[in-house]
Every structure is written in structure tokens, then in C-alpha cells.
Design a protein around this motif. Structure first.
Motif, PDB file in Angstrom:
ATOM      1  N   GLU A  60      93.219  66.941  48.237  1.00 37.98           N
ATOM      2  CA  GLU A  60      93.545  65.523  48.094  1.00 37.98           C
ATOM      3  C   GLU A  60      94.950  65.231  48.619  1.00 37.98           C
ATOM      4  O   GLU A  60      95.191  64.165  49.205  1.00 37.98           O
ATOM      5  CB  GLU A  60      93.416  65.091  46.631  1.00 37.98           C
ATOM      6  N   VAL A  61      95.873  66.167  48.427  1.00 40.93           N
ATOM      7  CA  VAL A  61      97.212  66.001  48.989  1.00 40.93           C
ATOM      8  C   VAL A  61      97.147  65.981  50.513  1.00 40.93           C
ATOM      9  O   VAL A  61      97.782  65.142  51.179  1.00 40.93           O
ATOM     10  CB  VAL A  61      98.155  67.117  48.488  1.00 40.93           C
ATOM     11  N   LEU A  62      96.384  66.907  51.079  1.00 36.67           N
ATOM     12  CA  LEU A  62      96.203  66.947  52.532  1.00 36.67           C
ATOM     13  C   LEU A  62      95.576  65.653  53.033  1.00 36.67           C
ATOM     14  O   LEU A  62      96.019  65.081  54.041  1.00 36.67           O
ATOM     15  CB  LEU A  62      95.331  68.137  52.911  1.00 36.67           C
ATOM     16  N   ASN A  79      98.350  62.868  52.764  1.00 36.46           N
ATOM     17  CA  ASN A  79      99.589  63.009  53.521  1.00 36.46           C
ATOM     18  C   ASN A  79      99.390  63.325  55.000  1.00 36.46           C
ATOM     19  O   ASN A  79     100.289  63.070  55.804  1.00 36.46           O
ATOM     20  CB  ASN A  79     100.457  64.101  52.898  1.00 36.46           C
ATOM     21  N   ASP A  80      98.265  63.903  55.363  1.00 32.24           N
ATOM     22  CA  ASP A  80      98.044  64.295  56.758  1.00 32.24           C
ATOM     23  C   ASP A  80      96.589  64.062  57.159  1.00 32.24           C
ATOM     24  O   ASP A  80      95.867  64.999  57.518  1.00 32.24           O
ATOM     25  CB  ASP A  80      98.427  65.772  56.944  1.00 32.24           C
ATOM     26  N   PRO A  81      96.144  62.802  57.110  1.00 25.76           N
ATOM     27  CA  PRO A  81      94.721  62.509  57.375  1.00 25.76           C
ATOM     28  C   PRO A  81      94.251  62.905  58.766  1.00 25.76           C
ATOM     29  O   PRO A  81      93.055  63.139  58.972  1.00 25.76           O
ATOM     30  CB  PRO A  81      94.632  60.991  57.160  1.00 25.76           C
ATOM     31  N   GLU A 105      80.173  67.047  53.137  1.00 30.55           N
ATOM     32  CA  GLU A 105      81.393  66.905  53.935  1.00 30.55           C
ATOM     33  C   GLU A 105      81.821  65.441  53.972  1.00 30.55           C
ATOM     34  O   GLU A 105      83.008  65.121  53.798  1.00 30.55           O
ATOM     35  CB  GLU A 105      81.144  67.450  55.341  1.00 30.55           C
ATOM     36  N   ASP A 106      80.857  64.543  54.186  1.00 25.91           N
ATOM     37  CA  ASP A 106      81.160  63.108  54.236  1.00 25.91           C
ATOM     38  C   ASP A 106      81.707  62.610  52.902  1.00 25.91           C
ATOM     39  O   ASP A 106      82.640  61.800  52.857  1.00 25.91           O
ATOM     40  CB  ASP A 106      79.903  62.306  54.597  1.00 25.91           C
ATOM     41  N   VAL A 107      81.110  63.066  51.811  1.00 19.58           N
ATOM     42  CA  VAL A 107      81.575  62.648  50.484  1.00 19.58           C
ATOM     43  C   VAL A 107      83.030  63.038  50.294  1.00 19.58           C
ATOM     44  O   VAL A 107      83.860  62.238  49.833  1.00 19.58           O
ATOM     45  CB  VAL A 107      80.693  63.278  49.387  1.00 19.58           C
ATOM     46  N   LEU A 108      83.375  64.266  50.651  1.00 25.67           N
ATOM     47  CA  LEU A 108      84.739  64.750  50.450  1.00 25.67           C
ATOM     48  C   LEU A 108      85.739  64.040  51.359  1.00 25.67           C
ATOM     49  O   LEU A 108      86.874  63.762  50.954  1.00 25.67           O
ATOM     50  CB  LEU A 108      84.795  66.258  50.709  1.00 25.67           C
ATOM     51  N   LEU A 109      85.307  63.730  52.580  1.00 26.25           N
ATOM     52  CA  LEU A 109      86.194  63.052  53.530  1.00 26.25           C
ATOM     53  C   LEU A 109      86.263  61.558  53.313  1.00 26.25           C
ATOM     54  O   LEU A 109      87.098  60.872  53.917  1.00 26.25           O
ATOM     55  CB  LEU A 109      85.734  63.352  54.965  1.00 26.25           C
ATOM     56  N   GLY A 110      85.362  61.036  52.475  1.00 26.95           N
ATOM     57  CA  GLY A 110      85.338  59.598  52.198  1.00 26.95           C
ATOM     58  C   GLY A 110      84.778  58.786  53.326  1.00 26.95           C
ATOM     59  O   GLY A 110      85.230  57.658  53.591  1.00 26.95           O
ATOM     60  N   ARG A 111      83.754  59.342  53.997  1.00 26.17           N
ATOM     61  CA  ARG A 111      83.171  58.632  55.142  1.00 26.17           C
ATOM     62  C   ARG A 111      81.798  58.077  54.808  1.00 26.17           C
ATOM     63  O   ARG A 111      81.150  58.515  53.891  1.00 26.17           O
ATOM     64  CB  ARG A 111      83.071  59.587  56.349  1.00 26.17           C
TER      65      ARG A 111
END
Length: 315
Positions: free
Chosen positions: A18-20, A23-25, A309-315
Motif C-alpha cells: 500500500e505504501v508503494l 508513493n510510487d504508482p 491482480e486488478d483488485v489489488l491494483l484498484g483497476r
């Protein structure tokens, strides 16, 4: 309620992810490269395999290392023609190491067979654009050690062909296998020690496998992070060694760990290899393919992986 130890480890990885993400999308813009290891498809034609992978949106393949003799195995032009027609590139080669070509054998002709086998596979991998060959230090299906010298013999034997990895631009990826299937090199740490024993620039990488890691590592996510930049390829299957989504594997933690590693780049692959449970998986390479079963397994695995993967990336 006090959380269990593995939950605390999961949470630590999630917090770092979540920090990544915040801070560095830009590091999350590229998706993980999804491949497939095809030797578990048995005697199916490469054309049928390529058609299925294309339907599933999989752009890479880890080819069965089937050059068991000079007259056996895939041929360069035919392979490239078939895969090219379906928009698929070769990621690497799944090296197959049985008692017949055991790098650690106490019988010299079996070690020579391993040397000859690797020479053929290295040349083929380079000719079709593959970037790695999976290497198992000891025979799969032989969980009982020969003796106390098998690691040393294996490292010495692999060193004989290590220069060829460098000259052909192909990486050796050492795979730790669970103790029910092999006699040694069971963990990421074991693979690191083996690489140090070989002590050659051509042998510097690791092929991890989440199915084996469930048995041998204390925590899969932590072990992946510990592998660091050595990690080249990750074999995937659910907890029951079947399609992703059919078991209880914590896939989210695996995916987050891979993004933390920067695994979403060229030359790094997530490669499903669902084979079903059992002690010796190699008989699967000669099985009669069940098209409906294989279609479901591949389509479900690819869809479920991308969904998580999409869920985690918020896509």
C-alpha cells in the motif's frame, strides 16, 4: 482477537504494498508477465496448446524441455511458426531432471546424460528466444539421498556447462523442490547455497514454485522477498496443485510480494504449472490430454490471477 503469526506477516507485506501503491504508482503501471509451463499437458500438440493460451490472453510459454536425445524434442522453425501464429513468445525452458539425467547421480553416465541434455536445451532455448532454463539439482521423484556428496557432485557437473549459459545468453534458474520429491535443495535458502557452490556467473538465478514453498518455507511471501533479484520465474498452482481458485492459496500476498520485488518487468514471469497432487509428477508429461479439462484449468487460472491482480491494483 490476536492475529496468528502468518497473518502478521501477510499484513506487513500488504502495508508495504500500500505504501508503494501510494508513493510510487508508476511502479505498478505494468502488469506481471503471465506465462504457462506446458509439459503438464501431456502429449498434446504445441498448436493446440498455443491456441488455448491465446484464448486465455497468455502471451508467453515455458516449453517442455523435451530434447532427451539428439533426434528428440521441438524443432526451432516449427516451434517459432506455431507460436508466432498465436502471438506467443518463449519465456524459457522447463528442464526435466529424472534419474536418467541426474546432475547429482553417483553413476557417471547419468551425470554425462545431464550434461548432454543441458547442452541441447541451452542451444535450443537461445534459438527460440528463451531467456532461461529451469535446473533441478537432483532428480525429481528421488527423495532418498544417494550420499553426503550429491550436492557437491551436482554443482561440479553443472559447472561443466555453465560457460554455455553465458555464451548463449540464457540464464540457469535453480528450482527448489519439496522434500517429498527430491533429496535436497528444498527452499530458497537452499537454492542460494547451491548457487554459491556452483560459483559461476552463468548460474545466478532461482525458479520458485508456490506449491513446493507451501511445504518447505515458513511463509511464501517472505521467502519470495528474500529471493530478491535472483528470482526469475515463479511456478504457480493452488494449494492442491490444481487451477488457481480451486484451493486455499493466499494469492493476494504472492502478487503483492512480486510487485514489491519489481517483478513486473521484462525477463520475469509468473508461470502456472498446475499438475494435480502426487509424489512424482513426471508421468504427466506422457498423459493423454483432456481438452475440456485443460481448457477450464487454463482459462480459470488466467482469469482468476488477473482478477486478483486488478483488485489489488484498484483497476
Amino acid at each position: 482477537m490476536i492475529r496468528q503469526a502468518y497473518e502478521l506477516k501477510n499484513e506487513k507485506i500488504r502495508e508495504a504494498f500500500e505504501v508503494l501503491k501510494k508513493n510510487d504508482p508508476k511502479r505498478l503501471e505494468r502488469r506481471l508477465n503471465l506465462s504457462w509451463s506446458n509439459w503438464g499437458f501431456g502429449m498434446e500438440s504445441l498448436a493446440d496448446t498455443a491456441e488455448r493460451l491465446q484464448k486465455a490472453g497468455i502471451g508467453f510459454i515455458e516449453l517442455h524441455g523435451n530434447h532427451y536425445g539428439p533426434d528428440l524434442g521441438y524443432r526451432k522453425e516449427e516451434t517459432l511458426d506455431i507460436l508466432g501464429a498465436h502471438g506467443i513468445k518463449v519465456a524459457g525452458i522447463c528442464g526435466m531432471f529424472s534419474a536418467d539425467n541426474d546432475l547429482s547421480s553417483n553413476r557417471a553416465f547419468q551425470r554425462q546424460a545431464a550434461v548432454d541434455y543441458l547442452k541441447r536445451e541451452i542451444e535450443f532455448a537461445a534459438s527460440v528466444g528463451g531467456s532461461y532454463i529451469l535446473v533441478v539439482p537432483g532428480a525429481v521423484g528421488r527423495p532418498t539421498p544417494y550420499d553426503a556428496m550429491e550436492l557437491a557432485r551436482s554443482a561440479e557437473t553443472l559447472r561443466l556447462v555453465a560457460d554455455l549459459f553465458v555464451s548463449h545468453g540464457v540464464k540457469a534458474a535453480i528450482e527448489p523442490i519439496r522434500s517429498a520429491e527430491t533429496s535436497y535443495v528444498h527452499t530458497i535458502a537452499d537454492a542460494e547455497a547451491y548457487i554459491q557452490s556452483v560459483d559461476h556467473p552463468g548460474v545466478q538465478h532461482i525458479n520458485a514454485d508456490v506449491y513446493h514453498m507451501q511445504s518447505e518455507e515458513s511463509h511464501i511471501g517472505e521467502a519470495l522477498l528474500a529471493a530478491g533479484d535472483r528470482l526469475l520465474n515463479l511456478h504457480m498452482a493452488d494449494s492442491n496443485r490444481c487451477a488457481l481458485g480451486d484451493g486455499s492459496l493466499d494469492l493476494d500476498t504472492v502478487i503483492m510480494a512480486l510487485y514489491l520485488l519489481g517483478f513486473n518487468r521484462d525477463g520475469r514471469y509468473v508461470t502456472p504449472e498446475p499438475l494435480g497432487p502426487g509424489g512424482d509428477p513426471y508421468p504427466a508429461m506422457y498423459g493423454k490430454p483432456d481438452k475440456a479439462l485443460l481448457d477450464r484449468m487454463v482459462l480459470q487460472t488466467a482469469a482468476y490471477f488477473r482478477e486478483r491482480e486488478d483488485v489489488l491494483l484498484g483497476r
